[in-house]
Each structure stands twice: as structure tokens, then as C-alpha cells.
Write an enzyme that holds these catalytic residues in place. Sequence first.
Site, short mmCIF file in Angstrom:
data_model
loop_
_atom_site.label_atom_id
_atom_site.label_comp_id
_atom_site.label_asym_id
_atom_site.label_seq_id
_atom_site.Cartn_x
_atom_site.Cartn_y
_atom_site.Cartn_z
N ARG A 1 34.70 10.17 -35.19
CA ARG A 1 35.69 10.37 -34.14
C ARG A 1 35.02 10.64 -32.80
O ARG A 1 35.48 10.19 -31.77
CB ARG A 1 36.60 11.56 -34.48
CG ARG A 1 37.48 11.32 -35.66
CD ARG A 1 38.22 12.58 -36.02
NE ARG A 1 37.23 13.61 -36.33
CZ ARG A 1 37.43 14.65 -37.10
NH1 ARG A 1 38.60 14.85 -37.62
NH2 ARG A 1 36.48 15.51 -37.34
N LYS B 1 35.80 24.62 -47.59
CA LYS B 1 37.15 24.47 -47.03
C LYS B 1 38.17 25.07 -47.98
O LYS B 1 37.97 25.08 -49.19
CB LYS B 1 37.47 22.98 -46.81
CG LYS B 1 36.55 22.30 -45.83
CD LYS B 1 36.94 20.85 -45.64
CE LYS B 1 36.01 20.18 -44.63
NZ LYS B 1 36.38 18.78 -44.39
N SER C 1 42.30 16.61 -40.18
CA SER C 1 43.16 17.28 -41.16
C SER C 1 43.31 18.76 -40.84
O SER C 1 44.39 19.33 -40.95
CB SER C 1 42.61 17.11 -42.57
OG SER C 1 42.69 15.76 -42.98
#
Length: 166
Positions: free
Chosen positions: A91, A41, A129
Site C-alpha cells: 500500500r 494480532k 483491516s
Amino acid sequence: MRIGVYPGTFDPVTLGHMDIIRRGAKLVDRLVIGVTTNPSKSPMFSVEERMAMVRRETAEVDGAIEVVSFDSLLMEFAERQGAGIIVRGLRAVADFEYEYQMAGMNQQLNDRIETVFLMADVSLQPIASRLVKEIALYGGDISRFVPPLVAGEVAARVERLGRRGS
């Protein structure tokens, strides 16, 4: 003492993260929030900035919470912390598939540490995010997804990057 580790990049910390932190802190005597540098990332904030955000946002959360950075295998970090539990938030089904595989690999590395999955609150499930940063970079309102001070920090960073909307 039951110690848990909640690992993540927290770039930035979201309301979904905060939900898991509040609920995870109830399961353990001490919750260590491990802020990691994930080589796959590209973070918007440095590890130090992310740790400061998480510390500030968790200051009022009930329970013993510690924020620590790490740059190693999760199971090595958890072992160093004396943790017996890894806390992970889910999620959606796609999260479960990935997390299930990770939990299996982690168990192969250290079978003394259990992984506990917490489902995100229904209202917070779509928050990620990565998506928060994308919305902010295009000038969108992220105030429903992150704590107020974090929203300001993201907006300031976007301004500094000169990438606000087009």
C-alpha cells in the site's frame, strides 16, 4: 503448474485484499490464500470465520483459488503447497520496508520461492483491516472498504461485542 500463495490474517477481508487476489490469480495457475493465526494480532473473527469470508468473497473470482489455514512459518506452508511464488500486496512505502525485510528473511529460509509484490489500486491503498475494525468499533461506516456481506458481519460482531460508538 505455477502455484502462488497469498498469506494474511484477512480479519476482515477488505476490498484491498480482493484487488490483490484478483490480480494475483492472473499470475498463477492456482492461488492458495493462506489464512493465518498471527500471534501479534488479536483477531475479531476466528480462523474458520475468516476462511468462510474469503471463500465466499472469492467464489466469483476467475482462476483456481483455494483457501487454507496455516499456523507455521510462511515458507514451510508455501513448500507444503508446492508454491513457487509468494504474492504480497503493497500500500505504501512503510509496507515496502517491512515486506522487503520479510522477503529477505524468507529467501534465507527457502531461496526456491520468489516473492512478488503487487501495488494496491490507488483508490484502495489506505485500506487496512486494522483501521476497518477501529472505524467499525466506533460506529463508523465501513461499506467503502469491505465487501457488503463482510460489512454486515463486522457490524454484527461489533454489536455482539457491545462496543458500538460512545
